[in-house]
Write an enzyme that holds these catalytic residues in place. Structure first.
Site, mmCIF file in Angstrom:
data_model
loop_
_atom_site.group_PDB
_atom_site.id
_atom_site.type_symbol
_atom_site.label_atom_id
_atom_site.label_comp_id
_atom_site.label_asym_id
_atom_site.label_seq_id
_atom_site.Cartn_x
_atom_site.Cartn_y
_atom_site.Cartn_z
ATOM 1 N N ASP A 142 1.173 -1.574 0.139
ATOM 2 C CA ASP A 142 0.107 0.089 0.160
ATOM 3 C C ASP A 142 0.781 1.228 -0.035
ATOM 4 O O ASP A 142 2.142 0.721 0.073
ATOM 5 C CB ASP A 142 -0.428 -0.158 1.325
ATOM 6 N N ASP B 171 1.764 5.055 1.455
ATOM 7 C CA ASP B 171 1.100 6.311 2.858
ATOM 8 C C ASP B 171 2.074 7.316 2.098
ATOM 9 O O ASP B 171 2.517 7.423 1.321
ATOM 10 C CB ASP B 171 2.209 5.771 4.035
ATOM 11 N N ASP C 275 9.272 4.865 12.875
ATOM 12 C CA ASP C 275 9.432 3.768 13.281
ATOM 13 C C ASP C 275 11.295 2.894 13.238
ATOM 14 O O ASP C 275 12.440 3.170 13.842
ATOM 15 C CB ASP C 275 8.654 2.081 13.640
HETATM 16 P P1 ATP Z 1 3.842 -2.285 5.292
HETATM 17 O O1 ATP Z 1 2.734 -1.357 4.396
HETATM 18 O O2 ATP Z 1 4.538 -2.514 4.126
HETATM 19 O O3 ATP Z 1 3.127 -3.353 6.091
HETATM 20 P P2 ATP Z 1 4.762 0.011 6.381
HETATM 21 O O4 ATP Z 1 6.254 0.292 6.408
HETATM 22 O O5 ATP Z 1 4.160 0.669 5.140
HETATM 23 O O6 ATP Z 1 4.888 -1.280 5.427
HETATM 24 P P3 ATP Z 1 2.488 1.034 7.707
HETATM 25 O O7 ATP Z 1 1.856 0.522 8.712
HETATM 26 O O8 ATP Z 1 1.454 0.733 6.174
HETATM 27 O O9 ATP Z 1 3.749 0.125 7.437
HETATM 28 O O10 ATP Z 1 2.702 1.993 8.308
HETATM 29 C C1 ATP Z 1 3.482 3.601 7.382
HETATM 30 C C2 ATP Z 1 4.946 4.023 7.888
HETATM 31 O O11 ATP Z 1 4.505 4.814 9.269
HETATM 32 C C3 ATP Z 1 5.708 3.087 8.367
HETATM 33 O O12 ATP Z 1 6.495 3.009 7.200
HETATM 34 C C4 ATP Z 1 6.537 3.733 9.396
HETATM 35 O O13 ATP Z 1 7.164 5.031 8.760
HETATM 36 C C5 ATP Z 1 5.532 4.640 10.428
HETATM 37 N N1 ATP Z 1 4.890 3.915 11.050
HETATM 38 C C6 ATP Z 1 4.313 2.739 11.400
HETATM 39 N N2 ATP Z 1 4.213 2.262 12.414
HETATM 40 C C7 ATP Z 1 4.332 3.253 13.497
HETATM 41 C C8 ATP Z 1 4.669 3.272 14.604
HETATM 42 N N3 ATP Z 1 4.254 2.406 15.762
HETATM 43 N N4 ATP Z 1 6.005 4.012 15.289
HETATM 44 C C9 ATP Z 1 6.680 5.001 14.967
HETATM 45 N N5 ATP Z 1 6.353 4.825 13.259
HETATM 46 C C10 ATP Z 1 5.322 3.741 13.075
HETATM 47 MG MG MG Z 2 2.502 0.974 4.380
#
Ligand code: ATP
Ligand code: MG
Length: 462
Positions: free
Chosen positions: A78, A80, A164
């Site tokens: 996805d 962001d 994170d």
């Molecule tokens: P995927 O969607 O492929 O699982 P992602 O890295 O995009 O991986 P998401 O859960 O969509 O993960 O979160 C988007 C972004 O938000 C992350 O890449 C990170 O930068 C930030 N993020 C998400 N969760 C946290 C958290 N608990 N603490 C700090 N930053 C976070």
């Molecule tokens: Mg994501």
């Protein structure tokens, strides 16, 4: 995505970068010609969101998994977007949007089935904020340092520090097509390293779910976990017990339904991260019961294989596996109180789920089929009469049968039982009644031979 794939353009970039900026607030800027992210790899919806925000005078970047996965040569799940527009401003720009979350407010902008997650740049909780409203409304911690609200807004460099992992804090701009790296994320991608931004212990205390994210991405990408990031995990793992049960449900699905459940589980066990999520299951694992370990391994391997083959997986099946050892133990206890098998199973399921719900809120639409899958296990042991035909018509017969196979693979039931059901299921109606008659006759003979003994174990076709 193959974790080992490194796109051609990415290779070109490797080694070219200045490494001096890590941790500082001025970014390393990777110009468009030096990285592999191009607009054609980004969903049109995400680009539309960024474009409209830019046109309205806001900063907006693609961030997180979208940038990370494209740089690794993969296909993002996805997209962001991070922006300096507040959630209300974003909401005002997109008709198809809504603000979600209280602890961490974000905006979901919907395009058909696709949802673009738009987050406002987060700021530091210690420094005075650029917002005029009182900070307590936007920022709150409990005594342990856990952030109960994280809605303090800031600038892009502050936002990077609040993310994170370094590999999740890369920002792609569709204005100059450059990537902005404030925290050494490009280096870590190159070195295949999971590194928490800032002091790991503080960051885990602020949000213990970050510990789960560390192991999830390590397993998913096949990356190593940096030493300082790894060090506090085991000690701080119990903090996961404080996370809201509803949030935990989503996190557990991401852990076990991302196609790398086995590796993720192994890391969770290594750092003690499974126990706070499934305390009762962990207690049985600690008794070193090989059947319990085997069942969970087989269940997770099976989930990974289904995902790899593009087959659907259901949370009900996954949770049914992870909690079955507990249900089985409780069932035995209730049976010993003299309750008949099926009501005893209902009681055992109820007790198990009641306790488990305190950690992970499993919605009814999953917990109901879980109970059915468990109950089917008991019913499978009776192959006689009309029951078998009725069972085959059961809406969860297939899931129950797959579950039976797992139990067989883990050495819990005999191969003959699943073979009988397989044959029965595939058989034509006439063959089925023959099979039943055959089983009835065998059962009758059995009863005549040992009239007083009531069989509890599986009845096998002779
Ligand atoms: P995927 O969607 O492929 O699982 P992602 O890295 O995009 O991986 P998401 O859960 O969509 O993960 O979160 C988007 C972004 O938000 C992350 O890449 C990170 O930068 C930030 N993020 C998400 N969760 C946290 C958290 N608990 N603490 C700090 N930053 C976070
Ligand atoms: Mg994501």
């Amino acid at each position: 995505m193959s974790a080992n794939t490194v796109s051609g353009l990415w290779k070109k970039l490797a080694g070219k970068l200045s490494r001096s900026n890590k941790g500082s607030h001025s970014p390393t800027i990777i110009p468009r010609d030096d990285h592999g992210v191009s607009r054609s790899m980004i969903s049109d919806s995400a680009l539309k969101v960024i474009h409209r925000l830019n046109q309205s005078g806001h900063e907006a970047y693609l961030v997180g998994g979208g940038v990370r996965d494209i740089l690794l040569g993969g296909d993002p799940k996805d997209f962001d977007v991070a922006t300096d527009a507040t959630p209300e401003q974003v909401r005002g720009l997109f008709r198809n949007s809504r603000i979600i979350g209280r602890r961490f407010r974000i905006v979901h902008v919907r395009f058909g089935r696709e949802v673009i997650e738009v987050t406002t740049f987060r700021g530091s909780h210690d420094a005075p904020t650029s917002q005029s409203s009182p900070k307590g409304k936007h920022s709150a911690r409990n005594e342990a340092g856990m952030l109960l609200r994280d809605n303090v807004y800031g600038s892009i460099d502050e936002d990077a520090m609040r993310r994170d992992l370094s590999i999740n804090a890369l920002y792609y701009s569709s204005r100059d097509f450059a990537i902005y790296d404030f925290v050494g994320g490009i280096d870590d991608l190159e070195r295949r390293l999971i590194r928490v931004i800032g002091d790991p212990e503080t960051r885990y205390r602020e949000d213990p779910v970050r510990m789960l994210r560390v192991v999830r991405f390590a397993a998913k990408l096949d990356f190593d976990i940096e030493t300082a990031t790894e060090a506090p995990l085991r000690e701080l793992a119990p903090l996961l017990g404080d996370i809201a049960a509803a949030r935990m449900f989503d996190e557990v699905l991401k852990l076990f339904m991302g196609g790398r459940a086995l590796q993720t589980y192994a890391l969770m066990q290594r750092y003690g991260l499974f126990a706070p999520l499934f305390p009762a299951t962990q207690r049985l694992l600690d008794e070193e019961c090989p059947e319990t370990q085997e069942l969970i391994h087989q269940g997770l391997a099976n989930t990974d294989a289904r995902i790899a083959a593009g087959k659907p997986v259901t949370p009900a099946f996954l949770y049914a596996v992870l909690l079955w050892p507990v249900v089985k133990k409780l069932h035995k206890e209730v049976l010993e109180d003299g309750v008949p098998p099926i009501p005893a199973l209902h009681q055992a399921a109820e007790r198990c789920l009641h306790k488990q719900q305190q950690r992970i809120a499993i919605p009814k639409r999953f917990s109901l089929p879980m109970r059915d899958i468990w109950e089917l296990q008991l019913r499978f042991e009776r192959q006689s009469g009309k029951r078998a035909s009725q069972l085959v018509e059961h809406r969860y017969f297939r899931a129950g049968y797959d579950f039976l196979l797992l139990r067989e693979q883990s050495g819990e039931v005999s191969e003959q039982l699943s073979q009988w059901w397989q044959a029965f299921y595939e058989a034509q109606p006439t063959t089925r009644s023959d099979m039943q008659k055959h089983t009835n006759d065998a059962a009758e003979r059995e009863r005549n031979r040992r009239p007083r003994r009531r069989r509890r174990g599986p009845r096998k076709p002779s």
